[in-house]
Design an enzyme around this catalytic site. Structure first.
Site, PDB file in Angstrom:
ATOM      1  N   GLY A 156       0.844  -1.195   0.000  1.00 25.35           N
ATOM      2  CA  GLY A 156       0.000   0.000   0.000  1.00 25.35           C
ATOM      3  C   GLY A 156       0.869   1.231   0.000  1.00 25.35           C
ATOM      4  O   GLY A 156       1.985   1.221  -0.530  1.00 25.35           O
ATOM      5  N   ARG A 157       0.347   2.282   0.639  1.00 30.55           N
ATOM      6  CA  ARG A 157       1.106   3.552   0.668  1.00 30.55           C
ATOM      7  C   ARG A 157       2.482   3.339   1.303  1.00 30.55           C
ATOM      8  O   ARG A 157       3.509   3.730   0.752  1.00 30.55           O
ATOM      9  CB  ARG A 157       0.317   4.601   1.466  1.00 30.55           C
ATOM     10  CG  ARG A 157      -0.883   5.147   0.734  1.00 30.55           C
ATOM     11  CD  ARG A 157      -1.727   5.970   1.668  1.00 30.55           C
ATOM     12  NE  ARG A 157      -2.376   5.122   2.648  1.00 30.55           N
ATOM     13  CZ  ARG A 157      -3.691   4.896   2.712  1.00 30.55           C
ATOM     14  NH1 ARG A 157      -4.487   5.486   1.869  1.00 30.55           N
ATOM     15  NH2 ARG A 157      -4.199   4.094   3.626  1.00 30.55           N
ATOM     16  N   ILE A 158       2.511   2.705   2.481  1.00 29.59           N
ATOM     17  CA  ILE A 158       3.792   2.549   3.193  1.00 29.59           C
ATOM     18  C   ILE A 158       4.661   1.505   2.478  1.00 29.59           C
ATOM     19  O   ILE A 158       5.867   1.688   2.332  1.00 29.59           O
ATOM     20  CB  ILE A 158       3.564   2.191   4.675  1.00 29.59           C
ATOM     21  CG1 ILE A 158       2.688   3.263   5.349  1.00 29.59           C
ATOM     22  CG2 ILE A 158       4.898   2.075   5.414  1.00 29.59           C
ATOM     23  CD1 ILE A 158       2.183   2.891   6.733  1.00 29.59           C
ATOM     24  N   ARG A 178      -3.437  -8.307  -2.491  1.00 32.73           N
ATOM     25  CA  ARG A 178      -4.553  -8.952  -3.190  1.00 32.73           C
ATOM     26  C   ARG A 178      -4.705  -8.372  -4.597  1.00 32.73           C
ATOM     27  O   ARG A 178      -5.118  -9.054  -5.522  1.00 32.73           O
ATOM     28  CB  ARG A 178      -5.839  -8.785  -2.388  1.00 32.73           C
ATOM     29  CG  ARG A 178      -5.806  -9.614  -1.113  1.00 32.73           C
ATOM     30  CD  ARG A 178      -6.961  -9.285  -0.233  1.00 32.73           C
ATOM     31  NE  ARG A 178      -7.001  -7.837   0.033  1.00 32.73           N
ATOM     32  CZ  ARG A 178      -7.892  -7.246   0.793  1.00 32.73           C
ATOM     33  NH1 ARG A 178      -8.827  -7.963   1.372  1.00 32.73           N
ATOM     34  NH2 ARG A 178      -7.853  -5.949   0.981  1.00 32.73           N
ATOM     35  N   ARG A 238       0.554  -4.554  12.403  1.00 35.10           N
ATOM     36  CA  ARG A 238      -0.045  -4.644  13.736  1.00 35.10           C
ATOM     37  C   ARG A 238       0.371  -6.000  14.306  1.00 35.10           C
ATOM     38  O   ARG A 238       0.563  -6.956  13.543  1.00 35.10           O
ATOM     39  CB  ARG A 238      -1.578  -4.589  13.664  1.00 35.10           C
ATOM     40  CG  ARG A 238      -2.167  -3.218  13.353  1.00 35.10           C
ATOM     41  CD  ARG A 238      -2.069  -2.255  14.522  1.00 35.10           C
ATOM     42  NE  ARG A 238      -2.721  -0.981  14.259  1.00 35.10           N
ATOM     43  CZ  ARG A 238      -2.122   0.092  13.781  1.00 35.10           C
ATOM     44  NH1 ARG A 238      -0.833   0.068  13.472  1.00 35.10           N
ATOM     45  NH2 ARG A 238      -2.796   1.220  13.597  1.00 35.10           N
ATOM     46  N   GLU A 267       0.054  -4.787  23.604  1.00 32.88           N
ATOM     47  CA  GLU A 267       0.915  -3.607  23.782  1.00 32.88           C
ATOM     48  C   GLU A 267       0.456  -2.815  24.991  1.00 32.88           C
ATOM     49  O   GLU A 267      -0.755  -2.669  25.183  1.00 32.88           O
ATOM     50  CB  GLU A 267       0.860  -2.730  22.528  1.00 32.88           C
ATOM     51  CG  GLU A 267       1.446  -3.453  21.319  1.00 32.88           C
ATOM     52  CD  GLU A 267       1.398  -2.641  20.029  1.00 32.88           C
ATOM     53  OE1 GLU A 267       0.922  -1.491  20.048  1.00 32.88           O
ATOM     54  OE2 GLU A 267       1.827  -3.167  19.005  1.00 32.88           O
ATOM     55  N   HIS A 286       6.061   0.481  19.190  1.00 31.55           N
ATOM     56  CA  HIS A 286       5.050   0.986  18.241  1.00 31.55           C
ATOM     57  C   HIS A 286       5.290   2.479  17.924  1.00 31.55           C
ATOM     58  O   HIS A 286       4.447   3.327  18.210  1.00 31.55           O
ATOM     59  CB  HIS A 286       3.630   0.786  18.804  1.00 31.55           C
ATOM     60  CG  HIS A 286       2.578   0.791  17.726  1.00 31.55           C
ATOM     61  ND1 HIS A 286       1.448   0.002  17.777  1.00 31.55           N
ATOM     62  CD2 HIS A 286       2.480   1.502  16.567  1.00 31.55           C
ATOM     63  CE1 HIS A 286       0.716   0.225  16.701  1.00 31.55           C
ATOM     64  NE2 HIS A 286       1.326   1.127  15.954  1.00 31.55           N
ATOM     65  N   ILE A 287       6.440   2.732  17.315  1.00 29.80           N
ATOM     66  CA  ILE A 287       6.811   4.126  17.014  1.00 29.80           C
ATOM     67  C   ILE A 287       6.920   4.377  15.507  1.00 29.80           C
ATOM     68  O   ILE A 287       7.617   5.295  15.070  1.00 29.80           O
ATOM     69  CB  ILE A 287       8.138   4.532  17.713  1.00 29.80           C
ATOM     70  CG1 ILE A 287       9.281   3.564  17.341  1.00 29.80           C
ATOM     71  CG2 ILE A 287       7.963   4.604  19.214  1.00 29.80           C
ATOM     72  CD1 ILE A 287      10.666   4.093  17.681  1.00 29.80           C
ATOM     73  N   GLY A 288       6.208   3.551  14.727  1.00 28.77           N
ATOM     74  CA  GLY A 288       6.304   3.663  13.264  1.00 28.77           C
ATOM     75  C   GLY A 288       6.203   5.087  12.748  1.00 28.77           C
ATOM     76  O   GLY A 288       7.012   5.533  11.952  1.00 28.77           O
TER      77      GLY A 288
HETATM   78  P1  NAP Z   1      -2.760   0.908   2.715  1.00 29.08           P
HETATM   79  O1  NAP Z   1      -2.300   1.943   1.737  1.00 29.08           O
HETATM   80  O2  NAP Z   1      -4.217   0.635   2.850  1.00 29.08           O
HETATM   81  O3  NAP Z   1      -1.974  -0.434   2.378  1.00 29.08           O
HETATM   82  C1  NAP Z   1      -2.300  -1.681   2.857  1.00 29.08           C
HETATM   83  C2  NAP Z   1      -1.955  -2.700   1.786  1.00 29.08           C
HETATM   84  O4  NAP Z   1      -2.188  -4.005   2.312  1.00 29.08           O
HETATM   85  C3  NAP Z   1      -2.800  -2.533   0.540  1.00 29.08           C
HETATM   86  O5  NAP Z   1      -1.942  -2.450  -0.572  1.00 29.08           O
HETATM   87  C4  NAP Z   1      -3.650  -3.788   0.497  1.00 29.08           C
HETATM   88  O6  NAP Z   1      -3.817  -4.154  -0.844  1.00 29.08           O
HETATM   89  C5  NAP Z   1      -2.791  -4.783   1.288  1.00 29.08           C
HETATM   90  N1  NAP Z   1      -3.584  -5.870   1.865  1.00 29.08           N
HETATM   91  C6  NAP Z   1      -4.759  -5.788   2.538  1.00 29.08           C
HETATM   92  N2  NAP Z   1      -5.175  -6.999   2.891  1.00 29.08           N
HETATM   93  C7  NAP Z   1      -4.262  -7.884   2.405  1.00 29.08           C
HETATM   94  C8  NAP Z   1      -4.156  -9.288   2.421  1.00 29.08           C
HETATM   95  N3  NAP Z   1      -5.090 -10.045   3.001  1.00 29.08           N
HETATM   96  N4  NAP Z   1      -3.081  -9.853   1.831  1.00 29.08           N
HETATM   97  C9  NAP Z   1      -2.158  -9.101   1.221  1.00 29.08           C
HETATM   98  N5  NAP Z   1      -2.212  -7.760   1.159  1.00 29.08           N
HETATM   99  C10 NAP Z   1      -3.254  -7.159   1.747  1.00 29.08           C
HETATM  100  O7  NAP Z   1      -2.249   1.268   4.179  1.00 29.08           O
HETATM  101  P2  NAP Z   1      -0.877   1.960   4.621  1.00 29.08           P
HETATM  102  O8  NAP Z   1      -1.092   3.403   4.786  1.00 29.08           O
HETATM  103  O9  NAP Z   1       0.222   1.481   3.739  1.00 29.08           O
HETATM  104  O10 NAP Z   1      -0.746   1.295   6.085  1.00 29.08           O
HETATM  105  C11 NAP Z   1      -0.650  -0.107   6.216  1.00 29.08           C
HETATM  106  C12 NAP Z   1      -0.767  -0.531   7.656  1.00 29.08           C
HETATM  107  O11 NAP Z   1       0.416  -0.225   8.353  1.00 29.08           O
HETATM  108  C13 NAP Z   1      -1.860   0.162   8.472  1.00 29.08           C
HETATM  109  O12 NAP Z   1      -3.125  -0.421   8.280  1.00 29.08           O
HETATM  110  C14 NAP Z   1      -1.369   0.024   9.885  1.00 29.08           C
HETATM  111  O13 NAP Z   1      -1.904  -1.135  10.490  1.00 29.08           O
HETATM  112  C15 NAP Z   1       0.126  -0.122   9.728  1.00 29.08           C
HETATM  113  N6  NAP Z   1       0.837   1.038  10.266  1.00 29.08           N
HETATM  114  C16 NAP Z   1       1.623   0.873  11.364  1.00 29.08           C
HETATM  115  C17 NAP Z   1       2.314   1.924  11.878  1.00 29.08           C
HETATM  116  C18 NAP Z   1       3.196   1.740  13.058  1.00 29.08           C
HETATM  117  O14 NAP Z   1       3.380   2.681  13.824  1.00 29.08           O
HETATM  118  N7  NAP Z   1       3.789   0.585  13.251  1.00 29.08           N
HETATM  119  C19 NAP Z   1       2.209   3.191  11.304  1.00 29.08           C
HETATM  120  C20 NAP Z   1       1.390   3.342  10.182  1.00 29.08           C
HETATM  121  C21 NAP Z   1       0.713   2.257   9.688  1.00 29.08           C
HETATM  122  P3  NAP Z   1      -4.991  -5.112  -1.348  1.00 29.08           P
HETATM  123  O15 NAP Z   1      -6.238  -4.602  -0.687  1.00 29.08           O
HETATM  124  O16 NAP Z   1      -4.970  -4.986  -2.807  1.00 29.08           O
HETATM  125  O17 NAP Z   1      -4.614  -6.468  -0.896  1.00 29.08           O
END
Ligand code: NAP
Length: 319
Positions: A156-158, A178, A238, A267, A286-288
């Protein structure tokens, strides 16, 4: 006219609070610990809008009591702490804070990869503990990152921002999602593969999916068994996406080389957690997204979402 009430569940950037104070009666939980559940439940009853953190579970119990509630603005991009469908059923708007934390989180994912591969915290402890008595050719030797193959689960974005960093490290990039990400493929040369292929062929694996019913325990015994013995596993998604016992066994039995973990099932993680006893685990609290800049922007965006809805407009980043 009575002002709407906004509950902010932690102390956040003052400009975000100021913005809301222009039109609402704002209450901020100032303590540097999450609101106890009973306090949150009681305060939610009065709230028109809640600016929540991932530490607040917004579920049926909250919604049943929060009769005035019109929206929940989560100060995070992930929203597994919120029962979104229960909110939708009640017409409650839910927003998150995408984009503004992408680069900060990608930096941290890459930092964890480098730290675990090159044993940086272990080496730091080694120096601090006075164990550095001589140079040695094998001292704290780690795994290469440059020009290796990186597997990104959840492009995704990250995920894409991590891929951009990987490009700078001349890495070959595999990803699993997916859906296909044409633009990311063109920008980074990333190649979509099945999950098993990614696990088998990647030198290092970064997990960046949201936590959903589908991704819960996505990485378990079967998945770690497919990874290379020299590989680093990084989790910045997560804690719920990983079977921690299976990860512990994989690390302890040297099925994989090391892990960099920003998130845990529970956590804050207990210092007695088995994973934290292993030298090849780099653990973070959890300091992403924790840069001052990203956290300020997240607070601003969450507040702007509420301000827009309270002014009769559309939310900026609704789910
Ligand atoms: P995003 O743009 O929605 O990206 C999530 C990606 O995961 C999408 O490309 C999605 O694509 C894919 N995905 C969803 N379900 C899936 C599955 N079953 N199998 C394979 N791929 C799957 O979100 P983002 O902004 O990148 O953030 C992603 C996640 O990082 C957040 O939801 C959050 O939990 C975590 N995060 C953690 C921190 C931290 O502090 N540690 C900080 C920011 C974010 P498809 O739907 O096409 O599969």
């Amino acid at each position: 006219m009575k002002k709407p009430k906004v509950l902010i569940t932690r102390k956040i950037a003052s400009e975000a609070v100021d913005l809301l104070q222009q039109t609402a009666e704002v209450e901020v939980w100032e303590e540097d610990r999450p609101m106890p559940r009973d306090v949150f439940l009681a305060k939610a009853e009065e709230a028109t809008a809640i600016l929540s953190m991932l530490t607040e579970k917004v579920d049926e119990e909250v919604l049943a009591r929060a009769k005035q509630l019109r929206m929940v603005a989560n100060m995070a991009v992930g929203y597994d702490n919120i029962d979104v469908s229960a909110c939708k059923k009640r017409g409650i708007i839910v927003t998150n804070t995408p984009d503004v934390l992408t680069e900060a989180t990608a930096d941290l994912a890459f930092a964890l990869l480098l730290a675990a591969a090159r044993r940086i915290p272990e080496a730091n402890r080694f120096v601090l503990e006075g164990k550095w008595t001589s140079w040695s050719p094998t001292l704290l030797a780690g795994q290469s990152v440059y020009q290796t193959t990186l597997g990104i689960i959840g492009m995704g974005r990250i995920g894409e921002a991590v891929a951009m960093r990987a490009k700078g490290f001349a890495m070959n990039i595999l990803y699993h999602n997916r859906s296909r990400k044409q633009e990311a493929e063109e920008q980074t040369g990333a190649v979509w593969v099945e999950l098993d292929t990614l696990l088998r062929e990647s030198d290092h694996v970064v997990l960046l999916t949201p936590l959903t019913a589908e991704t819960r325990l996505l990485m378990g015994e079967r998945e770690f068994a497919r990874m290379k013995q020299t590989s680093v596993f990084v989790n910045v998604s997560r804690g719920g996406t990983v079977d921690e016992q299976a990860l512990y066994r994989a690390l302890a039995e040297k099925q994989i080389w090391a892990a960099g973990l920003d998130v845990f099932q529970e956590e804050p993680v207990s210092p007695n957690h088995p994973l934290l006893q292993l030298p090849n685990v780099v653990a973070l609290p959890h300091i992403g997204s924790a840069t001052i800049q990203a956290r300020t922007e997240m607070a601003r965006l969450a507040a702007a979402n509420i301000a827009s809805v309270l002014a009769g407009g559309e939310p900026l980043t609704a789910l």
